[in-house]
Design a protein around this motif. Structure first.
Motif: not given
Lengths: 545, 318
Positions: B96-104, B174-193
């Motif tokens: 789940n997390l990696s598909v979301l990571n790939l899609v976004f 502490y909520r699953a949906d917002s945590w996932i958004a933060i997880f994906i977002g922080s990964g994008m912020w760190k690596e996209m550049g």
């Protein structure tokens, strides 16, 4: 063409031959060297694991190299290399070291389950034949047969070195008496009263700075366990018909209590981010927490004297007292106690020189050496008080130079040395230390309340260890259940504590928890007479007071 | 016509096989072969040899008997793996997390690279590029600290702002949906550049005359991007997509371990963190090896199928 190949092959063969000769030469030399080493008076070298708690000031060095390792190596009959093991990661680190064959000769760890798994995997050395090299420990075994009983594994051989502990509480709640006085409140006697007090501590600005910036209590890291013990929520208990059952009802009450703490903001709402309890301790020392639940008390002097002096630098009028566990709907419980008979140390089956390892252990537990490793040097860290017992000269100096070094002698039985007993450390001519001693005595009295029960089936270090196939099941369900509980606390009105318990029960059934229940009950039936359970612990500890 | 090259090939092949190491071509290239050796050794020692250890997935591994002599147990650990709710949930979370990571996370660097490519002022382009690839060099421990200061309930910047506008604090972490958004977002912020660099390199190889002629034919900016830029970097995109799909079953340990907390573990526990916590902490080496092997196997299947798909469009990697 042929000639060329031939000569190059010759060269190659020659080179090979040469290198072989050289290698042989090197081996020969090194053999000769070790030969002479053996004959001369050089000490044997062993490796010893030691917790790295990250609390050694940079100026003092590291776990491997500091004033105490130098002291040990100058005097000990063997040369010791210390292997630092981060406290929070200890089992992981040691497991990796064992798997890669690089584990130290002497392994110091409090985790019973871990030491059992080492035994099951034949990584431990039976000590019976080597006890003769540690006469100090032999004496101790004769004096305390329990040490031998607990250290002996199912094959009847002695594998573990352990210690007798002082009969004190593992932790106790500290309450801000000055806040209670200011708000005209009493020390809470029940969990409901406790909630009211905590609410007042948060809402009525007890520190008088005009801001709502105080917390009632803390439950990060293992401090949550202190709340569980108010309700006897431990996982297992004895039922009225003498069977081992799960503590679902107790856990429900505990969970409701924690949920209230969280929802009403009586604790730091980000407690889950405080993974080692450091933030809570800091808040307490800054005068922001009303009822402080220490994760554990390993040094009473530190908690009842040093900490309070630190706190008073920020809040000069702070008054602290230990608080008895409030009575909960599930009954009156005591705090957990320090394991009276605690195993700490094993020797690696692959140790090259078990004799040297035992000689090292013998060296550390000689009373005169243990005294220095626990108290420091006379005249420098302590002086004899009027009562003849060592008193700390300068707590700050000791915090810098000594207090972090306790793990080097973690297998030493403190009650064996009258100079080391906690109660004699306090200098009663100093009002702060006198108050500290009174706190310790008061905390001990909580144990004597005849109404109170032990909050767990047994001390966790005396719980039976599960066979390996149940360990997997237990690990997985336990993980699932802990996640459910965490959600039960934070999940708001949509996810009630009752729902969390129902879900946890379902996960327990589905994941194969019944098998674990069966195992526990078979174990209990077979070991009822010799098992060291909560009531035995209380009996033993009460008899020591 | 068709026979000649084949015949030449068969003529040369046996000759080459006879003594390749004696040919001039070999001798000329000895330095190159020598330079290859460390690379080959690296893969043999650190990538291929450790695979031997995978046998413990089929054994009851214990320290005493070691990797080779521990008793065989067949598929026991795989059975446990697929019967337990917890392990199934973990495999699902990982996917789940990696598909979301790939899609976004996958399109983000492409968009950035194209946007940067359109910036005309070189100093501005350089400046933006430096700023956005800087986070790549921060460790996840630091990023997790930043996330905590931003999103915690008490004292978190976002919740403070919400409070000023009269809102109730939201438990983002502490909520699953917002945590996932933060997880994906922080990964994008760190690596996209940083990931954008490779696309920028590909973009620089597109012939500028193509844009000129398209401009003359009246194509606007968007048309040019669609018909020239994107096809120009298509091989790079597909290459990286295949590699990305291959990593689908992996969620970077550092990122998820530093960001997760007990309330969201139900969604946030992934294979790598479970292997760490249960495999090393509880010494369940065989169980977690089985899980790792399964992870790699799915990864292999995904790479092969992504490549097969790409080959249909003549863009296959191998």
């Amino acid at each position: 063409m042929f000639g060329q190949t031939f000569t190059s092959r010759m060269k190659f063969a020659l080179a090979l031959g040469l290198s072989a000769v050289m290698a042989a030469g090197v081996v020969g030399c090194s053999q000769a060297e070790t030969g002479t080493k053996g004959k001369s008076e050089r000490k044997a070298t062993i490796t010893v694991s030691n917790y790295d708690r990250g609390n050694i000031p940079a100026a003092e060095g590291t776990v491997e190299e500091n004033r105490w390792t130098k002291w040990i190596n100058e005097r000990s009959p063997v040369t010791v290399k210390f292997v630092p093991v981060a406290r929070a990661e200890a089992v992981r680190k040691l497991n990796v070291m064992f798997a890669s064959g690089s584990a130290p000769d002497i392994v110091n760890d409090y985790d019973t389950g871990f030491r059992n798994s080492l035994y099951q995997q034949k990584q431990l050395l039976p000590l019976d034949d080597y006890l003769q090299y540690a006469p100090e420990y032999q004496k101790l075994l004769e004096k305390y047969p329990q040490l031998r009983k607990v250290g002996t594994k199912p094959d009847g051989k002695l594998y573990e070195i352990g210690k007798i502990n002082e009969p004190h509480l593992q932790s106790v709640a500290f309450i801000r008496m000055d806040w209670l006085k200011k708000l005209n409140l009493e020390v809470p006697r029940t969990t409901d009263e406790l909630l009211d007090v905590l609410r007042a501590f948060v809402e009525q600005d007890p520190d008088g700075n005009g801001k709502k910036d105080t917390y009632g209590t803390n439950m990060s890291y293992t401090s949550g366990g202190m709340i569980d013990s108010m309700f006897g929520s431990y996982g297992w208990k004895l039922s009225d018909d003498d069977k081992i059952v799960r503590t679902w009802d107790n856990t429900l009450e505990s969970l409701k209590f924690k949920k209230t703490l969280f929802e009403e903001g009586l604790i730091d709402k980000d407690y889950l981010a405080d993974k080692n309890g450091a933030k809570a301790k800091q808040d307490y020392l800054n005068g922001k927490i009303g009822v402080f639940l220490p994760p554990a008390i390993t040094n009473w002097f530190e908690n009842t004297v040093t900490d309070i002096q630190t706190l008073r630098k920020v809040v000069p009028e702070a008054e602290i007292a230990p608080m008895e566990q409030p009575k909960s709907p599930m009954g009156q419980f005591v705090h957990h106690v320090v394991n009276p008979v605690q195993m700490t140390t094993v020797i690696n089956a692959a140790a090259k020189d078990p004799k040297a390892a035992m000689e090292y252990i013998n060296f550390i537990i000689k009373p005169e050496n243990a005294l220095i490793l626990k108290k420091g040097i006379e005249g420098e860290h302590w002086r004899k008080g009027e009562d003849g017992f060592p008193k700390v000269i300068d707590p700050e100096k000791n915090a810098k130079e000594l207090d972090w070094a306790m793990d080097y002698s973690m297998f030493y039985s403190i009650p064996e040395n009258p100079l080391l007993i906690s109660t004699t450390a306090f200098d009663v001519s100093d009002p702060d230390q006198k108050a500290g001693l009174e706190m310790l005595n008061k905390a001990d009295e909580f144990l004597l309340n005849p109404e109170a029960q032990y909050p767990a089936l047994s001390h966790y270090e005396h719980m039976p260890s599960l066979p390996s196939e149940l360990v997997v099941i237990n690990t997985n369900i336990d993980k699932e259940i802990q996640d459910i509980y965490a959600k039960g606390i934070i999940g708001g009105a949509q996810y009630t504590a009752e729902q969390a318990i129902a879900d946890a029960k379902a996960a327990w059934e589905k994941g194969g928890g019944k098998q674990i229940e069966e195992f526990m009950n078979t174990w209990y039936k077979e070991n009822k007479e010799i098992a060291f359970l909560g009531k035995d612990i209380l009996e033993l500890v009460r008899s020591q007071h | 016509m068709k026979i000649t090259p084949a015949a030449v090939g068969t003529d040369q092949a046996p000759a080459a096989k006879e003594a390749f190491y004696q040919t001039k071509r070999f001798r000329q290239n000895i330095p190159l072969f020598a330079m290859l050796i460390p690379g080959v050794l690296y893969y043999l020692i650190f990538r291929y040899a450790p695979m031997g250890g995978l046998v413990i997935a089929f054994k009851d591994y214990n320290f005493h008997d070691g990797i080779w002599s521990s008793p065989w147990v067949g598929w026991k650990y795989f059975e446990i793996l697929f019967q337990s709710n917890v392990t199934l949930q973990i495999i699902w979370n990982t996917l789940n997390l990696s598909v979301l990571n790939l899609v976004f996370g996958f399109p983000a660097p492409i968009i950035i690279a194209i946007a940067l490519n359109e910036v005309r002022k070189t100093w501005l382009k350089r400046w933006i590029q430096t700023v956005i690839y800087l986070p790549h060099f921060l460790s996840w421990v630091i990023v997790a600290g930043i996330v905590l200061t931003l999103f915690s309930i008490e004292g978190g910047t976002v919740n403070k702002l919400l409070g000023q506008w009269g809102g109730e604090p939201v438990p983002f972490l502490y909520r699953a949906d917002s945590w996932i958004a933060i997880f994906i977002g922080s990964g994008m912020w760190k690596e996209m550049g940083f990931s954008a660099i490779i696309y920028l390199a590909a973009l620089s190889s597109i012939d500028p005359s193509l844009y000129e002629s398209a401009g003359m034919d009246g194509a606007g900016k968007l048309r040019q991007i669609w018909h020239i830029t994107l096809p120009g970097i298509r091989p790079t995109i597909i290459l990286l997509l295949i590699l990305g799909v291959g990593r689908l079953m992996e969620v970077g340990f550092d990122q998820v371990y530093n960001l997760q907390n007990p309330t969201v573990l139900e969604k946030a526990e992934v294979i790598s963190t479970y292997v760490y916590k249960v495999g090393l902490q509880q010494a369940q080496f065989s169980l977690t090896t089985a899980m790792g092997l399964f992870e790699s196997f799915v990864g292999l299947v995904l790479v092969l199928s992504a490549n097969a798909l790409a080959r249909k469009f003549d863009q296959g990697l191998f």
